[in-house]
Structures are given as structure tokens and as C-alpha cells.
Design a protein around this motif. Structure first.
Motif, PDB file in Angstrom:
ATOM      1  N   GLN A   1       4.851  11.705  -4.070  1.00 57.65           N
ATOM      2  CA  GLN A   1       4.494  11.650  -5.495  1.00 57.65           C
ATOM      3  C   GLN A   1       3.797  10.342  -5.849  1.00 57.65           C
ATOM      4  O   GLN A   1       2.778  10.326  -6.553  1.00 57.65           O
ATOM      5  CB  GLN A   1       5.753  11.807  -6.350  1.00 57.65           C
ATOM      6  CG  GLN A   1       6.410  13.171  -6.272  1.00 57.65           C
ATOM      7  CD  GLN A   1       7.817  13.176  -6.837  1.00 57.65           C
ATOM      8  OE1 GLN A   1       8.243  12.213  -7.478  1.00 57.65           O
ATOM      9  NE2 GLN A   1       8.550  14.258  -6.594  1.00 57.65           N
ATOM     10  N   ASN A   2       4.324   9.242  -5.355  1.00 52.54           N
ATOM     11  CA  ASN A   2       3.769   7.943  -5.713  1.00 52.54           C
ATOM     12  C   ASN A   2       2.501   7.617  -4.934  1.00 52.54           C
ATOM     13  O   ASN A   2       1.615   6.925  -5.458  1.00 52.54           O
ATOM     14  CB  ASN A   2       4.822   6.852  -5.531  1.00 52.54           C
ATOM     15  CG  ASN A   2       5.806   6.829  -6.680  1.00 52.54           C
ATOM     16  OD1 ASN A   2       5.561   6.223  -7.708  1.00 52.54           O
ATOM     17  ND2 ASN A   2       6.928   7.545  -6.509  1.00 52.54           N
ATOM     18  N   THR A   3       2.390   8.114  -3.696  1.00 54.31           N
ATOM     19  CA  THR A   3       1.134   7.955  -2.964  1.00 54.31           C
ATOM     20  C   THR A   3       0.002   8.595  -3.753  1.00 54.31           C
ATOM     21  O   THR A   3      -1.071   7.996  -3.933  1.00 54.31           O
ATOM     22  CB  THR A   3       1.245   8.601  -1.568  1.00 54.31           C
ATOM     23  OG1 THR A   3       2.255   7.932  -0.813  1.00 54.31           O
ATOM     24  CG2 THR A   3      -0.078   8.519  -0.828  1.00 54.31           C
ATOM     25  N   LEU A   4       0.242   9.800  -4.235  1.00 55.88           N
ATOM     26  CA  LEU A   4      -0.762  10.493  -5.034  1.00 55.88           C
ATOM     27  C   LEU A   4      -1.057   9.728  -6.321  1.00 55.88           C
ATOM     28  O   LEU A   4      -2.225   9.545  -6.692  1.00 55.88           O
ATOM     29  CB  LEU A   4      -0.266  11.904  -5.356  1.00 55.88           C
ATOM     30  CG  LEU A   4      -1.227  12.804  -6.133  1.00 55.88           C
ATOM     31  CD1 LEU A   4      -2.501  13.055  -5.323  1.00 55.88           C
ATOM     32  CD2 LEU A   4      -0.556  14.136  -6.463  1.00 55.88           C
ATOM     33  N   ALA A   5      -0.025   9.247  -6.977  1.00 55.92           N
ATOM     34  CA  ALA A   5      -0.224   8.520  -8.243  1.00 55.92           C
ATOM     35  C   ALA A   5      -1.024   7.244  -8.034  1.00 55.92           C
ATOM     36  O   ALA A   5      -1.930   6.928  -8.822  1.00 55.92           O
ATOM     37  CB  ALA A   5       1.136   8.206  -8.871  1.00 55.92           C
TER      38      ALA A   5
ATOM     39  N   ARG B   1      -0.947   5.420 -11.364  1.00 54.46           N
ATOM     40  CA  ARG B   1      -0.023   4.295 -11.326  1.00 54.46           C
ATOM     41  C   ARG B   1      -0.766   3.110 -10.727  1.00 54.46           C
ATOM     42  O   ARG B   1      -1.386   3.235  -9.664  1.00 54.46           O
ATOM     43  CB  ARG B   1       1.225   4.626 -10.501  1.00 54.46           C
ATOM     44  CG  ARG B   1       2.282   3.534 -10.549  1.00 54.46           C
ATOM     45  CD  ARG B   1       3.602   3.953  -9.923  1.00 54.46           C
ATOM     46  NE  ARG B   1       4.612   2.924 -10.194  1.00 54.46           N
ATOM     47  CZ  ARG B   1       5.874   2.975  -9.776  1.00 54.46           C
ATOM     48  NH1 ARG B   1       6.284   4.018  -9.047  1.00 54.46           N
ATOM     49  NH2 ARG B   1       6.715   2.000 -10.081  1.00 54.46           N
ATOM     50  N   ASP B   2      -0.707   1.988 -11.410  1.00 54.95           N
ATOM     51  CA  ASP B   2      -1.456   0.819 -10.954  1.00 54.95           C
ATOM     52  C   ASP B   2      -0.806   0.212  -9.714  1.00 54.95           C
ATOM     53  O   ASP B   2       0.427   0.144  -9.611  1.00 54.95           O
ATOM     54  CB  ASP B   2      -1.519  -0.225 -12.071  1.00 54.95           C
ATOM     55  CG  ASP B   2      -2.578  -1.274 -11.785  1.00 54.95           C
ATOM     56  OD1 ASP B   2      -2.255  -2.252 -11.068  1.00 54.95           O
ATOM     57  OD2 ASP B   2      -3.711  -1.103 -12.262  1.00 54.95           O
ATOM     58  N   LEU B   3      -1.629  -0.231  -8.797  1.00 50.68           N
ATOM     59  CA  LEU B   3      -1.110  -0.802  -7.563  1.00 50.68           C
ATOM     60  C   LEU B   3      -0.362  -2.105  -7.771  1.00 50.68           C
ATOM     61  O   LEU B   3       0.367  -2.565  -6.878  1.00 50.68           O
ATOM     62  CB  LEU B   3      -2.255  -1.002  -6.562  1.00 50.68           C
ATOM     63  CG  LEU B   3      -2.633   0.275  -5.792  1.00 50.68           C
ATOM     64  CD1 LEU B   3      -4.036   0.181  -5.230  1.00 50.68           C
ATOM     65  CD2 LEU B   3      -1.618   0.534  -4.682  1.00 50.68           C
ATOM     66  N   SER B   4      -0.501  -2.694  -8.951  1.00 48.13           N
ATOM     67  CA  SER B   4       0.301  -3.878  -9.270  1.00 48.13           C
ATOM     68  C   SER B   4       1.791  -3.537  -9.345  1.00 48.13           C
ATOM     69  O   SER B   4       2.648  -4.429  -9.319  1.00 48.13           O
ATOM     70  CB  SER B   4      -0.155  -4.495 -10.594  1.00 48.13           C
ATOM     71  OG  SER B   4       0.067  -3.590 -11.667  1.00 48.13           O
TER      72      SER B   4
ATOM     73  N   ALA C   1       7.571  -2.647  -7.502  1.00 43.89           N
ATOM     74  CA  ALA C   1       8.538  -1.867  -8.287  1.00 43.89           C
ATOM     75  C   ALA C   1       8.808  -0.531  -7.604  1.00 43.89           C
ATOM     76  O   ALA C   1       9.965  -0.071  -7.547  1.00 43.89           O
ATOM     77  CB  ALA C   1       8.001  -1.650  -9.699  1.00 43.89           C
ATOM     78  N   TYR C   2       7.749   0.066  -7.088  1.00 46.77           N
ATOM     79  CA  TYR C   2       7.894   1.332  -6.349  1.00 46.77           C
ATOM     80  C   TYR C   2       8.816   1.159  -5.143  1.00 46.77           C
ATOM     81  O   TYR C   2       9.712   1.991  -4.904  1.00 46.77           O
ATOM     82  CB  TYR C   2       6.523   1.839  -5.931  1.00 46.77           C
ATOM     83  CG  TYR C   2       6.489   2.658  -4.667  1.00 46.77           C
ATOM     84  CD1 TYR C   2       6.980   3.965  -4.624  1.00 46.77           C
ATOM     85  CD2 TYR C   2       5.940   2.122  -3.495  1.00 46.77           C
ATOM     86  CE1 TYR C   2       6.937   4.708  -3.455  1.00 46.77           C
ATOM     87  CE2 TYR C   2       5.888   2.858  -2.324  1.00 46.77           C
ATOM     88  CZ  TYR C   2       6.393   4.152  -2.305  1.00 46.77           C
ATOM     89  OH  TYR C   2       6.347   4.888  -1.144  1.00 46.77           O
ATOM     90  N   VAL C   3       8.638   0.075  -4.387  1.00 45.30           N
ATOM     91  CA  VAL C   3       9.489  -0.184  -3.220  1.00 45.30           C
ATOM     92  C   VAL C   3      10.941  -0.336  -3.656  1.00 45.30           C
ATOM     93  O   VAL C   3      11.869   0.194  -3.004  1.00 45.30           O
ATOM     94  CB  VAL C   3       9.006  -1.430  -2.455  1.00 45.30           C
ATOM     95  CG1 VAL C   3      10.002  -1.803  -1.363  1.00 45.30           C
ATOM     96  CG2 VAL C   3       7.624  -1.173  -1.847  1.00 45.30           C
ATOM     97  N   SER C   4      11.163  -1.022  -4.768  1.00 42.71           N
ATOM     98  CA  SER C   4      12.525  -1.173  -5.284  1.00 42.71           C
ATOM     99  C   SER C   4      13.109   0.181  -5.692  1.00 42.71           C
ATOM    100  O   SER C   4      14.302   0.444  -5.490  1.00 42.71           O
ATOM    101  CB  SER C   4      12.539  -2.122  -6.483  1.00 42.71           C
ATOM    102  OG  SER C   4      12.128  -3.422  -6.106  1.00 42.71           O
TER     103      SER C   4
END
Length: 553
Positions: free
Chosen positions: A507-511, A517-520, A524-527
Motif C-alpha cells: 500500500q505504501n510503496t504505491l502511495a 504520500r510524500d517521501l519525507s 514515519a512509514y518505517v515506524s
């Protein structure tokens, strides 16, 4: 007699997780079966109806009396099963074997397979099983630990030895040290997928084929400027093949190849999760950049294949992920709008920041055997037949080429030539008969993805494809993960964790790639992955790996 099963067999829900489950083993004994084959041989004394007494590698299996084995068959819409296929009738005539087929459609195959196995109603032979798909059925005892019986399969044993595949077999062992499926095996590593690119445009622009992903970006930029199109690259397979192909050159796994998302760091002697790694982020950043700059169509990750085809045909796109067989079809799609005024070629997979790497395995889809089959009075004959069909040179030729004198002939140099009345791939186009649909050969349940000798693989490959394969041959093949055997409880827990983690990564790879979803927000995604039990997941994997090392020195 063959049948197409339409029975409702229950509502057992079994998760078909393609786990990278492996188990401890004695690598020196990988293909030799049980510790005491003589004792097992005595147990099978009443199960030898139809078996050949002195069956050996290189010998045609012919049952000493007619036998019948039941088989779960994946029915492909491109070649729906027919009772009178030469594939079946020749086996009946030559090998004295009849196959009682339970057929399940391609679109529903995995669900039907799990229902049949869960209900205790599985046929003897369960085809089209990829390594890892057998794991959910091990604990129930529904499928046979086939490694106990491979001493009865001399062609299989010989090829494992000659092709140095013992370590590959170790990767499919379960926690008891046994393996529960027999894979298709390749003599040599074969690659197929890459990007199909309009090379006529490259020639017009005076550009060379891109050798790196950075050069690929530059080529797309040049085509966009020349053609003034909204996008240059509109992909199919929802980006799963593209990310899989690219991942190794970024030192990660992704797309179709993500699996459980585990990769091994040799310097630390531990596994880590690819979806949270810096290398995975670098790959995501690259493709996000292509989308942001109008080079990669964002619909590549959501559209159906025919939409990608139409964009290619209408020159809304000039690149598409493909393989050798699909490339021929895509050229036909382009011919409808461009005539012969184009060239579409499969480029060598570009190298990336981690090097000129690829991942792959020489184990392919194969088959499981129902545990109940060992009680059949013709069980040994069944193993001998499967050994001949899937692993002998003669059987491998038969499922790929058919019957000499009926579907093919050999010239004075030994080259196989398809009968001119039979169409297959781009040979004898428009002939009255089709090799797969009318005869049943080169069939996914028997040969299409089951590996083979290098010589036989190359007989169905064009000179163009051979040249592409030669160009790929000098890539660095990254090593497979070392074993991490999981016991029954660990398998269940890992399965739950893995489902949540892989879904969240996808889901997040696509976003990230689509800019939703901004790469900044990467940190947060890893957390957030921790909230999906990432640490607990990796603790189990690394604990199992350490246990394997301790038990195997």
C-alpha cells in the motif's frame, strides 16, 4: 477415464502464503530420501502394482500392467483440457498410464486446491505448486513428505546431483528436515522478464540501448521531448513485474519477488526486512521520480493489461514490461496501428546503484502428492511415472515437443522441427492445429514452468531471445537466503505477521511512487511497520536461523 470435477468440497479456508519457509537438513543427503530406504522399501512391498522391477535413470517407464492415477489439473483458458489430447492418449498407449483428472480453472485454482486438500479429498498428484505454497498443508499431514521416497526416482536424483541442486533443495525443507513438494528444476538459470522498448525511436534519436536505470530515465526524457506525449512508459501487471525486475539492481526485493520481504546481511549474520531498508527507499524514490516527471504513467500500477496494450498501440506509450512470449503478442498489437513501421525489443535489464545484479532460482513450480496416495497399491509405479515424466530427458522432450513423427521431426543435425500443420508461438501461424490447444503439449501443469535441460529450453527460444539471454548471462546472480526453519507454531505466527506487513508495504510503496504520500514521511512509514509487528516477525526469522546454524554446525 478423465473427468472435470465440479463438486463442492467444503468451506475450509486455508491461507496460501508463499512463505520462504525452509528447514534444517543434512545437505550431503539432500536428494537421497530417508535414512533407511531399505526399511521403507519393505513397507511398500504391497504397493508395487504396475511398478517396474529394475527401473533406472534414462529408461522409459512402462507400467507392467495398466494403472490409473488421480491428478488435480489447472485448466488454462488458452488451452482448455480435452480428453483426446495426444498428451493423454500417448501416455496411455506407451506408458500404460491413465490420468483421472480433477480440473480446476486457472482463475480459481489455488482456492480449489486448498478446499480439496482441507476436505481430505485431494487427488494423488497436485500439480502447479510453487515452492512455499506447500507449507500451509504440512502440519495437517495431508501431503506426503516426498523426500522420504525420492530414492525411488532415479532421474530426479541424477539431475539433482549432476546440476548441483542440493543446496537449492535445502531451501524447501520444512522444520522436520523433509520437503513436501517436488519442484521443476532448471539446468541453468533462465531470465525472461524485462522492458520492451520502441528501439526504432532510439535509432531515430541516435540513442543507444540504456545500460543503467539512470540511462533508462534519460532515454524516456528524450522520447518524451521528441514525441511530446503525456507519458512515455505505461506498464502492465500493475507494476509487480517491473519492481521485481528492477529490485536486485537496488539490492532489494519488490513486486512479485517480495515474498516474505526477508533478506540476509552476511556481514551481520542476520536477516532484515527489505520493505523498511534504505535500498528499498532508493528504488521507490527512482520510480516516484519517473511518475513525478511525467515519464511513467501512474495508471501503470492500477490499470488492466489491455489498457496498457492500447496505449502502446496508440503511441501514448513507448515502453512496457514484457517477456519473450508476450513480446510477440505486443508486436502484433502494434502492427494493427503501425504496420511494420516500428521495432519493439526487449532490452537487457538495466544495472542500478547496487550493481548489475539479478535474483532468481532454478526451482520452479512442481507438484505435491497426497499423503493418502502412499497407501495405493500402485504407489511405487506412480513415483516411477512422475520421475519419468518430469525429470527424464525423454519425458522432458515429450511434454515440450510431443511425439516424434506426429508433432515434430528431427533433421540430420538433430534439430527438432514442428510439423507444419501445427501452430505454436510464432511458428506456422494460421495452421489448422494448435500445439497446446489441440494436443495438450507445452502445458503449464506438465512442462511450461517446470524447468528442463538447457538444450530443451533453448529449442523453444528464438535466435533473438537466445541473444538476449546471452546478454543477461554475465549479470551477477545474488545468493539465495540461507535456511531459517520454522516449526508449526512459528509458521502460523509468521504467516499472520507477514500478511499484515506485506500488505502495508504494498500500500505504501504505491502511495510513495504515485505521490499520494510524500517521501519525507519515509521514517514515519518505517515506524508504522513496527505497529504491524515487524520486530516480532524478524525475531522469529532470526531465531529460526540461529537455531538452524546451531543444529547444523
Amino acid at each position: 477415464m478423465r473427468r472435470s470435477s465440479t463438486r463442492v468440497v467444503g468451506t475450509v479456508a486455508v491461507s496460501l502464503l508463499a512463505l520462504s519457509l525452509v528447514a534444517c537438513s543434512d545437505s550431503g543427503n539432500s536428494a537421497t530420501g530417508p535414512a533407511d530406504p531399505e526399511a521403507l522399501e519393505a513397507e511398500l512391498e504391497d504397493n508395487k502394482v504396475g511398478a517396474m522391477e529394475n527401473y533406472a535413470a534414462g529408461q522409459t517407464f512402462v507400467a507392467t500392467e495398466p494403472v490409473e492415477f488421480s491428478m488435480l489439473y489447472r485448466d488454462h483458458p488458452n488451452y482448455p483440457i480435452k480428453d483426446d489430447w495426444l498428451l493423454f492418449t500417448h501416455i496411455e498407449d506407451q506408458n500404460k498410464v491413465s490420468l483421472d483428472i480433477t480440473s480446476a480453472p486457472l482463475s480459481d485454482y489455488e482456492q480449489r486446491r486448498s478446499l480439496l486438500i482441507g476436505a481430505g479429498d485431494a487427488p494423488d498428484v497436485i500439480t502447479v505448486t510453487y515452492p512455499g505454497q506447500e507449507a500451509p498443508f504440512v502440519a495437517s499431514g495431508a501431503i506426503l513428505p516426498i523426500s522420504d521416497y525420492v530414492h525411488l526416482m532415479p532421474n530426479f536424483q541424477q539431475k539433482i546431483k549432476d546440476w548441483d541442486l542440493n543446496s537449492d533443495l535445502d531451501t524447501i525443507r520444512q522444520a522436520d528436515g523433509k520437503y513436501y513438494m517436488l519442484p521443476g528444476i532448471y539446468e541453468q538459470m533462465r531470465y525472461d522478464y524485462s522492458i520492451g522498448l520502441r528501439t526504432d525511436i532510439l535509432e531515430d534519436l541516435g540513442l543507444e540501448e540504456p545500460a543503467t536505470w539512470d540511462e533508462f530515465r534519460s532515454v524516456l526524457e528524450a522520447i518524451k521531448k521528441e514525441k511530446n506525449t503525456k507519458y512515455v512508459f505505461s506498464d502492465r501487471w500493475k507494476g509487480e513485474a517491473l519492481l521485481n525486475v528492477a529490485a536486485a539492481s537496488f539490492n532489494t526485493v519488490a513486486g512479485w519477488g517480495f515474498g516474505g520481504g526477508t533478506l540476509y546481511d552476511e556481514s551481520k549474520d542476520e536477516f532484515y526486512f527489505a520493505g523498511s531498508s534504505d535500498d528499498y527507499k532508493t528504488m521507490v524514490e527512482y520510480f516516484a521520480g519517473l511518475v513525478q516527471d511525467g515519464l511513467l504513467d501512474p495508471e501503470s500500477f492500477t490499470q488492466e493489461d489491455d489498457q496498457a496494450d492500447q496505449k502502446l498501440a496508440n503511441e501514448q506509450s513507448f515502453a512496457i514490461t514484457t517477456n519473450g512470449q508476450e513480446l510477440l503478442r505486443e508486436r502484433t498489437v502494434l502492427e494493427a496501428t503501425k504496420g511494420d513501421d516500428f521495432t519493439l525489443d526487449k532490452i537487457r535489464v538495466p544495472s542500478g546503484p547496487a550493481g548489475d545484479n539479478m535474483r532468481g532460482a532454478r526451482l520452479e513450480n512442481g507438484f505435491m502428492i497426497s499423503n493418502d496416495a502412499k497407501d495405493n497399491d500402485n504407489f511405487v509405479a506412480m513415483l516411477q511415472f512422475l520421475d519419468w515424466l518430469y525429470y527424464s530427458d525423454e519425458g522432458l522432450e515429450f511434454v515440450r515437443w510431443g511425439v516424434e513423427g506426429e508433432t515434430f521431426a528431427k533433421d540430420t543435425d538433430g534439430n527438432r522441427i514442428l510439423d507444419d500443420g501445427i501452430e505454436f508461438m510464432d511458428t506456422n501461424v494460421g495452421a489448422d492445429k494448435h500445439f497446446q490447444a489441440d494436443y495438450g503439449f507445452f502445458n503449464g501443469a506438465f512442462s511450461l514452468a517446470h524447468g528442463s535441460t538447457e538444450e530443451l529450453v533453448l529449442t523453444h527460444v528464438s535466435d533473438e531471445e537466445k541473444a538476449w539471454a546471452e546478454g543477461m548471462a554475465n549479470k551477477t546472480l545474488l545468493p539465495a537466503n540461507p535456511p531459517y526453519p520454522l516449526d508449526e507454531g512459528e509458521q502460523e505466527q509468521v504467516g499472520l505477521y507477514q500478511t499484515a506487513l506485506t500488505d502495508y508495504v504494498k500500500q505504501n510503496t504505491l502511495a510513495f511512487i504515485l505521490g499520494q504520500r510524500d517521501l519525507s514521511e519515509w521514517d514515519a512509514y518505517v515506524s508504522e511497520l513496527e505497529g504491524q509487528n515487524l520486530s516480532a516477525y524478524m525475531d522469529i526469522i532470526n531465531g529460526a536461523h540461529k537455531r538452524y546454524q546451531e543444529n547444523n554446525g
